[in-house]
Write a protein that holds these residues in place. Structure first.
Motif, PDB file in Angstrom:
ATOM      1  N   GLU A  87       0.819  -1.188   0.395  1.00 18.88           N
ATOM      2  CA  GLU A  87      -0.288   0.395   0.050  1.00 18.88           C
ATOM      3  C   GLU A  87       0.893   1.342   0.234  1.00 18.88           C
ATOM      4  O   GLU A  87       0.182   2.738  -0.291  1.00 18.88           O
ATOM      5  N   ASP A  88       1.868   0.933   0.056  1.00 23.69           N
ATOM      6  CA  ASP A  88       2.844   2.369   0.160  1.00 23.69           C
ATOM      7  C   ASP A  88       3.729   2.677  -0.984  1.00 23.69           C
ATOM      8  O   ASP A  88       4.406   3.653  -1.436  1.00 23.69           O
ATOM      9  N   THR A  89       3.261   1.875  -2.227  1.00 23.76           N
ATOM     10  CA  THR A  89       3.416   1.787  -3.526  1.00 23.76           C
ATOM     11  C   THR A  89       2.720   3.031  -3.732  1.00 23.76           C
ATOM     12  O   THR A  89       1.380   3.723  -4.176  1.00 23.76           O
ATOM     13  N   ALA A  90       3.881   4.372  -4.266  1.00 23.39           N
ATOM     14  CA  ALA A  90       3.409   5.668  -5.202  1.00 23.39           C
ATOM     15  C   ALA A  90       4.949   6.134  -5.336  1.00 23.39           C
ATOM     16  O   ALA A  90       6.077   6.251  -5.253  1.00 23.39           O
ATOM     17  N   VAL A  91       4.269   7.129  -6.285  1.00 24.19           N
ATOM     18  CA  VAL A  91       5.311   8.546  -7.110  1.00 24.19           C
ATOM     19  C   VAL A  91       5.037   9.188  -5.023  1.00 24.19           C
ATOM     20  O   VAL A  91       4.495   9.830  -4.682  1.00 24.19           O
ATOM     21  N   TYR A  92       6.896   9.466  -4.331  1.00 23.45           N
ATOM     22  CA  TYR A  92       7.086  10.346  -3.628  1.00 23.45           C
ATOM     23  C   TYR A  92       7.737  11.515  -3.852  1.00 23.45           C
ATOM     24  O   TYR A  92       8.693  11.591  -4.310  1.00 23.45           O
ATOM     25  N   TYR A  93       6.752  12.489  -3.260  1.00 23.63           N
ATOM     26  CA  TYR A  93       7.077  13.778  -3.644  1.00 23.63           C
ATOM     27  C   TYR A  93       7.197  14.684  -2.422  1.00 23.63           C
ATOM     28  O   TYR A  93       7.357  14.694  -1.426  1.00 23.63           O
ATOM     29  N   CYS A  94       8.813  15.472  -2.451  1.00 25.51           N
ATOM     30  CA  CYS A  94       9.059  16.333  -1.832  1.00 25.51           C
ATOM     31  C   CYS A  94       8.342  17.659  -2.241  1.00 25.51           C
ATOM     32  O   CYS A  94       7.991  18.261  -3.007  1.00 25.51           O
ATOM     33  N   ASN A  95       8.684  18.666  -0.954  1.00 29.77           N
ATOM     34  CA  ASN A  95       8.140  20.289  -1.044  1.00 29.77           C
ATOM     35  C   ASN A  95       8.053  21.006   0.175  1.00 29.77           C
ATOM     36  O   ASN A  95       8.555  20.447   1.378  1.00 29.77           O
ATOM     37  N   VAL A  96       9.035  22.151  -0.292  1.00 26.04           N
ATOM     38  CA  VAL A  96       9.178  22.751   0.676  1.00 26.04           C
ATOM     39  C   VAL A  96       8.326  24.519   0.421  1.00 26.04           C
ATOM     40  O   VAL A  96       7.930  24.892  -0.663  1.00 26.04           O
ATOM     41  N   ASN A  97       8.112  24.169   2.082  1.00 30.03           N
ATOM     42  CA  ASN A  97       7.122  25.637   2.247  1.00 30.03           C
ATOM     43  C   ASN A  97       7.935  26.708   2.625  1.00 30.03           C
ATOM     44  O   ASN A  97       8.432  26.828   3.713  1.00 30.03           O
ATOM     45  N   THR A  98       8.324  27.732   2.586  1.00 31.29           N
ATOM     46  CA  THR A  98       8.600  29.355   2.566  1.00 31.29           C
ATOM     47  C   THR A  98       7.490  30.464   2.981  1.00 31.29           C
ATOM     48  O   THR A  98       6.813  29.991   2.029  1.00 31.29           O
ATOM     49  N   VAL A  99       8.267  31.090   3.158  1.00 26.91           N
ATOM     50  CA  VAL A  99       6.426  32.643   3.242  1.00 26.91           C
ATOM     51  C   VAL A  99       7.039  33.011   1.630  1.00 26.91           C
ATOM     52  O   VAL A  99       6.365  33.755   1.709  1.00 26.91           O
ATOM     53  N   TYR A 100       7.541  32.563   0.770  1.00 31.58           N
ATOM     54  CA  TYR A 100       7.115  33.134  -0.209  1.00 31.58           C
ATOM     55  C   TYR A 100       6.487  32.389  -1.322  1.00 31.58           C
ATOM     56  O   TYR A 100       6.087  32.588  -2.009  1.00 31.58           O
ATOM     57  N   GLY A 101       6.384  31.413  -0.805  1.00 30.72           N
ATOM     58  CA  GLY A 101       5.874  30.011  -1.195  1.00 30.72           C
ATOM     59  C   GLY A 101       5.775  28.761  -0.972  1.00 30.72           C
ATOM     60  O   GLY A 101       6.815  28.644  -0.297  1.00 30.72           O
ATOM     61  N   SER A 102       5.580  28.334  -1.879  1.00 31.38           N
ATOM     62  CA  SER A 102       5.810  26.354  -1.834  1.00 31.38           C
ATOM     63  C   SER A 102       6.367  25.830  -3.531  1.00 31.38           C
ATOM     64  O   SER A 102       5.374  26.300  -4.570  1.00 31.38           O
ATOM     65  N   ARG A 103       7.477  25.236  -3.257  1.00 34.96           N
ATOM     66  CA  ARG A 103       8.443  24.175  -4.282  1.00 34.96           C
ATOM     67  C   ARG A 103       8.162  23.161  -4.036  1.00 34.96           C
ATOM     68  O   ARG A 103       8.243  22.186  -3.200  1.00 34.96           O
ATOM     69  N   TRP A 104       7.814  22.196  -5.189  1.00 35.04           N
ATOM     70  CA  TRP A 104       7.574  20.813  -5.746  1.00 35.04           C
ATOM     71  C   TRP A 104       8.861  19.974  -6.067  1.00 35.04           C
ATOM     72  O   TRP A 104       9.461  20.711  -7.047  1.00 35.04           O
ATOM     73  N   GLY A 105       8.827  19.001  -5.438  1.00 35.45           N
ATOM     74  CA  GLY A 105      10.775  18.125  -6.483  1.00 35.45           C
ATOM     75  C   GLY A 105       9.604  17.189  -7.922  1.00 35.45           C
ATOM     76  O   GLY A 105       8.461  17.936  -7.072  1.00 35.45           O
ATOM     77  N   GLN A 106      10.269  16.717  -7.803  1.00 35.02           N
ATOM     78  CA  GLN A 106       9.971  15.846  -9.019  1.00 35.02           C
ATOM     79  C   GLN A 106       9.173  14.553  -9.203  1.00 35.02           C
ATOM     80  O   GLN A 106       8.664  14.608  -9.966  1.00 35.02           O
ATOM     81  N   GLY A 107       9.820  13.690  -7.924  1.00 35.96           N
ATOM     82  CA  GLY A 107       9.030  12.557  -7.646  1.00 35.96           C
ATOM     83  C   GLY A 107      10.102  11.596  -8.083  1.00 35.96           C
ATOM     84  O   GLY A 107      10.721  11.979  -8.458  1.00 35.96           O
ATOM     85  N   THR A 108       9.805  10.438  -6.707  1.00 35.70           N
ATOM     86  CA  THR A 108      10.562   9.296  -7.363  1.00 35.70           C
ATOM     87  C   THR A 108       9.904   8.027  -6.891  1.00 35.70           C
ATOM     88  O   THR A 108       8.441   7.867  -5.756  1.00 35.70           O
ATOM     89  N   GLN A 109      10.353   7.219  -7.547  1.00 37.49           N
ATOM     90  CA  GLN A 109       8.439   6.606  -7.866  1.00 37.49           C
ATOM     91  C   GLN A 109       9.163   5.013  -6.611  1.00 37.49           C
ATOM     92  O   GLN A 109      10.279   4.867  -6.135  1.00 37.49           O
ATOM     93  N   VAL A 110       8.278   4.242  -5.739  1.00 37.65           N
ATOM     94  CA  VAL A 110       8.576   3.591  -4.758  1.00 37.65           C
ATOM     95  C   VAL A 110       7.463   2.297  -5.205  1.00 37.65           C
ATOM     96  O   VAL A 110       6.420   3.201  -5.090  1.00 37.65           O
ATOM     97  N   THR A 111       8.140   1.435  -5.590  1.00 34.81           N
ATOM     98  CA  THR A 111       7.488   0.212  -5.393  1.00 34.81           C
ATOM     99  C   THR A 111       7.651  -0.928  -5.095  1.00 34.81           C
ATOM    100  O   THR A 111       8.425  -1.828  -4.710  1.00 34.81           O
ATOM    101  N   VAL A 112       6.200  -1.638  -4.360  1.00 40.00           N
ATOM    102  CA  VAL A 112       7.141  -2.365  -2.984  1.00 40.00           C
ATOM    103  C   VAL A 112       5.926  -3.753  -3.192  1.00 40.00           C
ATOM    104  O   VAL A 112       5.000  -3.504  -3.668  1.00 40.00           O
ATOM    105  N   SER A 113       6.413  -4.875  -3.818  1.00 38.09           N
ATOM    106  CA  SER A 113       5.755  -5.893  -4.162  1.00 38.09           C
ATOM    107  C   SER A 113       5.661  -6.791  -2.440  1.00 38.09           C
ATOM    108  O   SER A 113       6.473  -7.271  -1.727  1.00 38.09           O
ATOM    109  N   SER A 114       4.653  -7.534  -3.238  1.00 40.68           N
ATOM    110  CA  SER A 114       4.618  -8.818  -1.990  1.00 40.68           C
ATOM    111  C   SER A 114       4.677  -9.558  -1.551  1.00 40.68           C
ATOM    112  O   SER A 114       4.824 -10.665  -3.365  1.00 40.68           O
TER     113      SER A 114
END
Length: 114
Positions: A87-114
């Motif tokens: 259930e943790d399988t997803a694209v993971y994104y980082c985000n930085v919230n500053t006093v000037y606004g928000s920035r996002w990274g491009q994401g990294t894929q995490v895949t967990v097999s059962s």
């Protein structure tokens, strides 16, 4: 300033991964750094937060399994993910919230097999 996420991959259930998010330069006025994730056909959801004083918060679904941390010298935020579940399988994104606004990274894929 850009955010570069890396460290995702394919792992079996019960395994661990540690995605990281590096900034290309110094970011002024940081209020919080967060990880989000988006699974296929689902909305993006918040995973974890760290603020400048070191306080952290986690979504209930990852509490006790994931740890967010920050290396200020390396300008990098990490997400240590243990006891991974399919259930943790997803694209993971980082985000930085500053006093000037928000920035996002491009994401990294995490895949967990059962």
């Amino acid at each position: 300033v850009q955010l570069q996420a890396s460290g995702g991959g394919l792992v079996q259930a019960g395994g661990s991964l540690r995605p990281s998010c590096a900034t290309s330069g110094r970011i002024i006025g940081i209020k919080a750094m967060r990880w989000y994730r988006q699974a296929p056909d689902k909305e993006r959801e918040w995973v974890a937060t760290i603020i400048p004083n070191g306080s952290v918060n986690y979504a209930d679904s990852v509490e006790g399994r994931f740890t967010i941390s920050r290396d200020s010298a390396k300008r990098t935020v990490y997400l240590q993910m243990n006891t991974l579940e399919p259930e943790d399988t997803a694209v993971y994104y980082c985000n930085v919230n500053t006093v000037y606004g928000s920035r996002w990274g491009q994401g990294t894929q995490v895949t967990v097999s059962s």
